[in-house]
Each structure stands twice: as structure tokens, then as C-alpha cells.
Write a protein that holds these residues in place. Structure first.
Motif, PDB file in Angstrom:
ATOM      1  N   ALA A 780      -8.950  -6.356  -5.475  1.00 20.13           N
ATOM      2  CA  ALA A 780      -8.005  -5.549  -4.699  1.00 20.13           C
ATOM      3  C   ALA A 780      -6.747  -5.238  -5.498  1.00 20.13           C
ATOM      4  CB  ALA A 780      -7.634  -6.276  -3.410  1.00 20.13           C
ATOM      5  N   LYS A 784      -5.138  -1.526  -6.368  1.00 15.90           N
ATOM      6  CA  LYS A 784      -3.752  -1.206  -6.015  1.00 15.90           C
ATOM      7  C   LYS A 784      -2.983  -0.700  -7.230  1.00 15.90           C
ATOM      8  CE  LYS A 784       0.464  -3.287  -4.105  1.00 15.90           C
ATOM      9  NZ  LYS A 784       1.085  -4.533  -3.615  1.00 15.90           N
ATOM     10  N   MET A 811     -12.996  -3.940   0.834  1.00 17.07           N
ATOM     11  CA  MET A 811     -11.611  -3.517   1.001  1.00 17.07           C
ATOM     12  C   MET A 811     -11.554  -1.999   0.933  1.00 17.07           C
ATOM     13  SD  MET A 811      -8.355  -4.385   1.298  1.00 17.07           S
ATOM     14  CE  MET A 811      -8.126  -6.049   0.682  1.00 17.07           C
ATOM     15  N   THR A 813      -8.924   1.242   0.588  1.00 17.69           N
ATOM     16  CA  THR A 813      -7.563   1.539   0.126  1.00 17.69           C
ATOM     17  C   THR A 813      -7.317   3.038   0.168  1.00 17.69           C
ATOM     18  OG1 THR A 813      -7.640  -0.367  -1.367  1.00 17.69           O
ATOM     19  CG2 THR A 813      -5.917   1.272  -1.773  1.00 17.69           C
ATOM     20  N   VAL A 831      -6.848   4.291   7.550  1.00 17.01           N
ATOM     21  CA  VAL A 831      -7.629   3.076   7.252  1.00 17.01           C
ATOM     22  C   VAL A 831      -7.934   2.286   8.516  1.00 17.01           C
ATOM     23  CG1 VAL A 831      -6.743   2.843   4.897  1.00 17.01           C
ATOM     24  CG2 VAL A 831      -5.625   1.618   6.751  1.00 17.01           C
ATOM     25  N   GLY A 842      -6.874  -3.038   9.519  1.00 16.94           N
ATOM     26  CA  GLY A 842      -5.762  -3.117   8.581  1.00 16.94           C
ATOM     27  C   GLY A 842      -4.713  -2.091   8.903  1.00 16.94           C
ATOM     28  N   THR A 850      -4.121  -0.495   3.369  1.00 18.10           N
ATOM     29  CA  THR A 850      -5.384  -1.152   3.041  1.00 18.10           C
ATOM     30  C   THR A 850      -5.975  -1.758   4.300  1.00 18.10           C
ATOM     31  OG1 THR A 850      -4.292  -3.258   2.552  1.00 18.10           O
ATOM     32  CG2 THR A 850      -4.618  -1.744   0.703  1.00 18.10           C
TER      33      THR A 850
END
Length: 872
Positions: A780, A784, A811, A813, A831, A842, A850
Motif C-alpha cells: 500500500a 501511495k 486495497m 486507491t 472508494v 474506507g 483508500t
């Protein structure tokens, strides 16, 4: 005109001339009475005598007792500062008779002292007597009224109801009629318009009670009925501050020399004057009252905290700080600066204030600073609540929000109301009251203890033989049932017991009561009003059978070792850190010991080691115990015995001596220091400002700890191929690990750069929007970093969406450029909805968000869902 000091001395001198023993004030904080947190009346220190648990050494006693009333039925806190005569901490002048004189002498001497000695005008005095209660078969107290008629006209003798003129120690216990003496301090003009008798017990600020003469002659049982006491008791209490008001010709306690010096210093600090602005005057009176309570509580060993008595003291301190903050503009700690004037005023009568000055100042200053920070936090939260309420078109905030501010942040309701008024808003007080009552109900239900009447099998008192024996023949004197938290237990009092009752920081003994019929387990031993109470889960079936009381000797020996070790550590701490070290509390159990002491900085590892070495040297020396069972207190002090502040000592004390260690102590101890085995300090920490705490093990517990340490070292050595120098091997491993970590970071940066370049080459442009999307097994943090790097390079029309997984955890993003956010897209909303496809959720900021989930198989669909929601 008598000063406060002269008044206090005159009272003691008068009753000394009447054959009374003058005794010192008991501590304001109570340690060995489960029914009370604080001394709230002069009689508290004599409860065991009044209850018949302990014989009276003196049948006539007088004193000046420092008291505190802030909880239970005696709760004056909310009136303090707003009127002229209520206080939290106050002094009570009192005289007692235990089975000696009764009503006639009590009334005669009260009149003689007030009128003949102090020269109070008898025309201004009123006496109330109990009017009787037919429901309980109680007649009017004609006996007391008859004695008063020798001194007062009948229209100055007033009948009082049960609430005002029948005194009770509690729901059960000694009680009886009382006769209150009131004084009318109004002007002659006011007295001519309305007679004083019409204002007695009507909360008039200048027609006040100054002395209450209690005639204890009954004992109230659990079922409510009254029995006559075998020995009648006189218990009187006179409000010292009110008496000074009357003698000094004032109409407010705060105008006397008890409070004026403190008020002048408060005014100087605040840059104002007392007597100009009523709201400021209230604030100054609150602070002047509360600084006394806080300072005396700390000297008596009670530090502010979040539990029980400590919470009460913290609440009082915060109330004073809040008044200073709101009305006197005190945004910095200031109350600790009042200690010098308090000591100047009361230090001679109570020298403990002088000896504890440094600790009191440090504790108060730290508590003030902490609460001022809390106040600022509360104000910010209230600002947000007001903004949200206004945004919804309302002007009233909910009582639940106000209660959260009060309960969680210590933010008082009246301060909330004040700020709301300034902003044209209000609070729903009904909701707040409901929340408060629910909390009180929860607290009451958790703390409620129901006890029945004592069932007396035979009269007598308990002989404690536990210093010499761990077993003794015994019989039950009395017992009663106790219910607490839906559990039924029994309290048993024995005529002879080796069981040590919890006190002085040492826990109570456990063991068994054995008769020819059965064995009853004793799960704890408590002290209640000087009575050793053995707690069991069941009653013996043969209550009158002879039995053996047998202490659990293993637990007793472990307790004794830990208790003796605290004495050695106390002495060693003073030797290493300095003579300012004073004990502030302790806990002695079979498993460990805890010792709190005054010290203003962290004890270093080297100092801890020195303390341990000194204590263990005394243990190896096997110094025998020298015990003085009943030493006159003056001789004990000459011997150098150390007393604990906040403890009440009688004329004779027990002294424990191990060589140069000499202390007042009632606990159990080893016969010689060698029995302790060894002491090892396992932790050192801060308890409060200026108070540190060490915890330690002795004997077998030290062995167990050292075994654990040795096993851990052996395991570590095995991991490093049994290297002879484990420290070098670990440092080498750490250095190698740091080097490898740096290499991995460099590799990841290279991988990020390569992956980012690949993404830039594969940008899809849709309706002018640059879409970058992918699904890949990446950490993650890496995703990012790439997202923020791309946002820095593509400043407009960037739509970044990535599905990644690390160790099987999916995850999602999303990163957006500012112009897309301004156009209405919100990364957090996108998201949040799409994450449902990976069984997660999230959110985040409008430009970056995220979401985590459980189903990595849904990542591709989630990425496409984000694009669909965005209309791309």
C-alpha cells in the motif's frame, strides 16, 4: 476582637478546664472506614468508641477537627462561594462525653462558653429542640427544652423536625435528638421587622446555626426500629468559620481573618479587588475555599486522581480553576501561588502544611496545567457543536452533547451554558439531567452494599493475637449478612483472631475457621471502625461451637517479607536520593510490594541499583526485628521512628525496628531480615506530580523472575549460535539488518520509478481526462508514493485508480487532481461505494482516498466500478 487562632485556642482551653482531654485532629482523608471517604464530622474518629467496638481511653474529649463535605447527604459543594457560610473544607470544634455527662452539662457549658467566655449577646441566640415523632413513639425533647429555659425565653426555644433535630450516623447505628444553637447576625433594623425565630433553619445567610449538641441515646437497627444505647454519648460540633464570623462582627465567613488574607492574594493575582463585582467575588470565594481543601487533602496523603476520593479532590480543584479561568481571566496555573498565604494563616495549627509545601505546590500546579489544556479542548469541541447546531437551523444543543463534554472532558455545565448564552444559544437541560441521573444510577448500583443487622451471640471485643500466632482458639461474637454485586457474603467477628485486617497498605489475611463440624474459608479480613471483620462465603452451621482460626501461613509469610522489604527500601531511598523522601502510600500483597514516595524526578537505573544493593545488604546481614508494641508516641519520635503523613496515631504506638530502620507500623513482619531472601525492584514510574512509585518482588518471586530472565537469555544465545558475547552479536545483527533494509528501500524506489514510467507510457485519455489504472500485487505504501508522485507531475485532469494486494489483503486507491475535485468528484465517495466489491470499506480526502477489504478477487471489478461512478 478575637482572631481565628485565639478563638480556636480559647475553645480548647475552656473544655480542658472542664476535664476534657484535648486530642489532635484526625486526617481529613479516611483510610480504614469503607462507609466514608472523608472526615465529614468531628465524631468520625470516635466511631469505634460510639459503636462499642473499642473502649474509651478518655471519657471526656475535645478538639478542632478538619472536615470535608462534598458527597453523600452532607454535600455543600454547589453552595460554596455563592453564599457566605457553606464550605467544602471547614474546621469543627467539638466536645464529647462517652458514658459520662449528658444533656444538662452539654447545654450548661455551651451557654457558659458562648455567653460568659466569648461574650456573645444572648438576645441574638436561639436554641432548637426535637419536636418528637409520634410514628416512632418519640416525644418532644422536654428535658433539653427545660435546661434551655434556664437561659433563654421560651420564644427563643424552637421546636425542630426530625430532619433538623434528630441526628443519625447513617441508615443504621447510633442516633438521637439534637439541640442546635443559632445566632441572628442581622442589623437591629432587620431584627425589628422580622424576628429571628422565623428565620431559623430557613437558609438565611445571617441567621445561621453555629453549634449542634447531639444527644446520642438510641441505636437504629436495619429494620428501622430504635433501641436504647447502653452508654449515652454527647457529640457536639461547632462551625469554626461561622463562630469567627459572629465574634468578629461580620455577616460573611469570607470577611473574617480565616479567608481575607487568601482573598487579598487572589485579587492581586487577578488584578482586581474583592467586593467590587459580585461574579468575581463568587469566583474568589470558591478559590479561597477550595485551595484549603486541596492542600489539606494532599498533606493527608490523597492525591488527585480518576477514582474515588482522588476524583473528588480533582473535581474540587478543577471547579476552582474553572472559576478563575472564566471570571478572573486566569489562563495560566495560579492556585499553587496561594500556598504561602495559606501556610501563614494555618501552618501553626497544622504544621503538616509546612512540611509538605513543595509537594503540594507541585501537585496543584501540574493538575492546573492539565485541566487548563482540557478546558481549551472542551471549548473547541463546543465551538464545533454550536456550528453544527446552527447549521441545522437550531439554537439549542442537545443535553447529550453537553453531558459528553462534562463526563469525558470535565467541562462543567454552567460553563457550557455561559458560552452558549454569549452566542445566543441554550442547552437542553432536561436531557442533560437524564444523562446525569443514568450515570449516577449506574454508579450507585455498582457500589451498593447491603448489610443486615449484627446478630450478637455474646458480648465482648476482639483480641488480636496475630503478631505472635497464626492459629488461635476462638468463638464467634457477632455476624451479619452482606450483599454486594449480587453476591451474598458474611461478616464474622471473633473474640480472638490471628487474622490481620487490611490496613496500612497491607492486604488482609486469608485462611480457615475450623470446628469439629466443618471448615469455613475466610476469603478476606477487613477493618471497619476498628473492628476486625472476617469475610466468608457461608456461615458455620454451628455458630456457637468452639473453633480454631487458622491463617494461610504461606501468604502471611510472603506478605510479611514484602512489608519488611518496604521498610528497608524506604530507608535506602532516603540514603540514595535524600532526606526529602517521604512515604505517600504502599500496597503489600503476598505476590509483590508497591511503594509510593515524594521525589521530583525520575529515579535513574543507577540509583535503583544503589537502593537495591543497600536493601539487600541489610537482608544478608539478617538483622533481627525489634518490636515495641505499646510505646508512648513521644518516645517513638525520640527513637527516630518515621510517621506516615495522613495517619492518625494514638498516645501509644507500635514501632518496628530493623537496625537503623525505625518506623511506626501496625503490619506483620519477618523475625529477621534474612527471611526476606532478596529484593528486586521491577519498575519505577510516576504516580502524580512529585510522587514516584517503585514495585518490587522478594524471595521466591525474585527467583521466578531471574529464572525467566535466564531462560530468555539462553533462548537468545541459542538463536546466535551460543555466542559468548550476546551483546556484540545482537549489535552486529542490528547493523546488518539496517544495511539490508536500506538496500530494500533503494530497490523499492527503483521499482517504483520503473513502474511509474510504465504507467506514464500507458495513460488513457477519456474526454480530456488522463486515466491511470492498474491492478498489481504491491504494498500500500508503494501505491501511495506512486500516486502522489504522479499528482505532482500531472497537475490537471489526473484520475488515478489502483487495485493492489499485499499478503492477500486487497486495497483500493484513488487520486484526483484539484480541478477534478473542484468539478465535483470526491475520491472518498468513490472508494466507499466501490469497496463493497472487495467486501470492505474506507474513505479519505476529496483528492485522495483508500479502502481495504477481504476479497482480493473483486479488485478488478472495484477499479472499473470507480471509473463507472465517475462517469468515465
Amino acid at each position: 476582637m478575637l482572631t481565628a487562632k485565639e478563638t480556636r485556642d480559647s475553645f480548647k482551653n475552656f473544655f480542658e478546664s472542664k476535664g476534657h482531654q484535648i486530642v489532635p485532629s484526625a486526617p481529613m482523608v479516611i483510610k480504614d472506614d469503607p462507609t466514608l471517604m472523608f472526615t465529614n464530622a468531628g465524631m468520625n474518629q470516635f466511631k469505634d468508641i460510639i459503636l462499642g467496638n473499642h473502649p474509651a481511653k478518655y471519657h471526656r474529649v475535645a478538639d478542632s477537627q478538619k472536615c470535608l463535605r462534598v458527597s453523600g447527604k452532607h454535600n455543600d459543594l454547589e453552595e460554596v462561594g455563592h453564599d457566605t457560610y457553606h464550605h467544602t473544607m471547614f474546621e469543627m470544634l467539638g466536645n464529647w462525653s462517652f458514658g459520662d455527662y449528658f444533656k444538662k452539662e452539654a447545654i450548661d457549658w455551651a451557654w457558659e462558653y458562648l455567653v460568659k467566655v466569648l461574650k456573645l449577646n444572648p438576645e441574638l441566640l436561639y436554641a432548637s429542640v426535637f419536636e418528637g415523632n409520634p410514628e416512632e413513639g418519640l416525644e418532644r425533647d422536654n428535658e433539653a427544652a427545660g435546661y434551655w429555659e434556664q437561659y433563654l425565653p421560651k420564644d427563643q426555644i424552637i421546636n425542630g423536625n426530625k430532619h433538623d433535630n434528630f441526628w443519625e450516623m447513617g441508615d443504621t447505628g447510633p442516633c438521637g435528638p439534637c439541640s442546635e444553637i443559632h445566632i441572628d447576625l442581622r442589623s437591629a433594623e432587620e431584627r425589628a421587622q422580622v424576628p429571628g425565630r422565623d428565620l431559623v433553619n430557613n437558609d438565611h445567610p445571617q441567621v445561621v446555626e453555629i453549634w449542634n449538641l447531639v444527644f446520642m441515646e438510641y441505636n437504629r437497627k436495619a429494620d428501622g426500629h430504635l433501641e436504647s444505647l447502653p452508654a449515652k454519648v454527647i457529640d457536639t460540633g461547632m462551625g469554626f468559620e461561622r463562630l469567627c464570623m459572629a465574634l468578629q462582627g461580620k455577616t460573611s465567613n469570607y470577611d473574617t481573618d480565616v479567608f481575607q488574607p487568601i482573598l487579598k492574594v487572589i485579587a492581586q493575582i487577578a488584578g482586581t479587588e474583592y467586593g467590587i463585582n459580585e461574579q468575581n467575588d463568587i469566583a474568589m470565594r470558591v478559590i479561597a475555599d477550595h485551595i484549603r481543601t486541596i492542600a489539606f487533602s494532599i498533606t493527608d496523603g490523597q492525591l488527585p486522581s480518576n477514582a474515588k476520593a482522588g476524583y473528588v479532590i480533582r473535581r474540587i480543584l478543577r471547579r476552582a480553576v474553572r472559576y478563575g479561568y472564566t471570571f478572573l481571566g486566569q489562563k495560566q496555573a495560579f492556585m499553587y501561588k496561594l500556598l504561602p498565604v495559606l501556610i501563614e494563616s494555618m501552618g501553626e495549627a497544622y504544621p503538616e502544611l509546612i512540611s509538605q509545601k513543595g509537594l503540594i505546590e507541585k501537585v496543584i500546579k501540574e493538575e492546573e496545567e492539565s485541566f487548563l489544556h482540557t478546558l481549551e479542548t472542551g471549548i473547541r469541541l463546543l465551538d464545533k457543536t454550536m456550528a453544527d447546531t446552527k447549521a441545522s437551523g437550531k439554537k439549542e444543543i442537545s443535553g447529550k452533547d453537553a453531558f459528553t463534554l462534562y463526563d469525558t472532558f470535565g467541562f462543567p455545565l454552567d460553563l457550557t451554558e455561559l458560552i452558549l448564552r454569549e452566542n445566543g444559544m441554550t442547552v437542553n437541560n432536561e436531557e442533560f439531567t437524564t444523562e446525569m441521573e443514568q450515570q449516577k444510577s449506574r454508579a450507585r448500583n455498582a457500589a451498593v452494599v447491603e448489610t443486615g443487622d449484627w446478630i450478637i451471640l455474646k458480648e465482648g471485643t476482639t483480641e488480636f493475637v496475630g503478631y505472635d500466632y497464626t492459629e488461635s482458639e476462638t468463638a464467634i461474637l457477632r455476624y451479619r449478612q452482606m450483599k454486594q454485586k449480587n453476591q451474598t457474603l458474611y461478616q464474622i467477628v471473633l473474640d480472638s483472631t490471628p487474622f490481620y485486617a487490611e490496613s496500612g497498605g497491607q492486604v488482609g489475611d486469608t485462611g480457615v475457621l475450623v470446628s469439629e463440624f466443618e471448615t469455613i474459608e475466610v476469603i478476606d479480613t477487613k477493618k471497619e471502625n476498628n473492628l476486625s471483620v472476617h469475610i466468608t462465603k457461608k456461615l458455620p452451621t454451628h455458630l456457637e461451637a468452639p473453633m480454631m482460626a487458622c491463617v494461610d501461613t504461606d501468604k502471611r509469610a510472603a506478605c510479611a517479607a514484602n512489608h519488611s522489604a518496604t521498610h528497608l527500601l524506604d530507608e535506602a531511598l532516603r540514603e540514595v536520593l535524600g532526606n526529602h523522601i517521604e512515604q505517600k502510600g504502599s500496597l503489600v500483597t503476598p505476590d509483590s510490594l508497591r511503594f509510593d514516595f515524594s521525589h521530583f524526578q525520575k529515579v535513574t537505573d543507577e540509583e535503583i541499583r544503589q537502593v537495591e544493593h543497600l536493601a539487600n545488604a541489610k537482608i544478608r546481614a539478617n538483622i533481627p526485628l525489634t518490636e515495641y508494641r505499646s510505646m508512648p508516641v513521644a518516645e517513638a519520635k525520640e527513637l527516630g521512628a518515621i510517621a506516615l503523613f495522613g495517619e492518625k496515631y494514638g498516645d501509644e504506638v507500635r514501632v518496628i525496628k530493623f537496625g537503623s530502620s525505625v518506623e511506626f507500623c501496625g503490619g506483620t513482619h519477618v523475625p529477621a531480615t534474612g527471611s526476606i531472601g532478596m529484593v528486586k525492584i521491577i519498575s519505577e514510574s510516576s504516580v502524580a506530580a512529585g510522587v514516584r512509585r517503585i514495585e518490587a518482588y522478594t524471595g521466591a518471586k525474585v527467583e521466578e523472575m531471574l529464572d525467566t530472565v535466564q531462560d530468555t537469555l539462553n533462548e537468545l544465545k541459542a538463536l546466535f549460535n551460543n555466542t559468548p558475547d550476546l551483546g556484540i552479536a545482537i549489535r552486529k545483527f542490528i547493523d546488518e539488518n539496517a544495511g539490508l533494509k536500506k538496500q530494500v528501500e533503494e530497490y523499492m524506489k527503483e521499482k517504483e520509478a520503473a513502474f511509474k514510467s510504465k504507467l506514464l507510457k500507458n495513460i488513457q485519455e477519456v474526454n480530456g481526462i488522463k486515466v491511470i489504472k492498474f491492478c498489481a500485487p504491491l504494498p500500500a505504501e508503494t501505491v501511495k508514493n506512486i500516486a502522489f508522485q504522479l499528482r505532482g507531475e500531472i497537475t490537471e485532469n489526473l484520475f488515478f485508480v489502483a487495485g493492489s494486494s499485499d499478503a492477500g489483503k486487497p486495497m483500493l486507491t484513488v487520486m484526483l487532481s484539484d480541478n477534478l475535485v473542484a468539478g465535483g468528484l470526491k475520491a472518498g465517495n468513490l472508494v466507499k461505494e466501490a469497496a463493497k466489491l472487495i467486501q470492505g470499506g474506507g474513505g479519505g480526502q476529496p483528492h485522495f482516498a483508500t479502502a481495504g477489504g477481504k476479497d482480493a478477487d473483486g479488485l478488478n471489478a472495484a477499479v472499473e466500478k470507480v471509473l463507472e461512478l465517475a462517469g468515465i
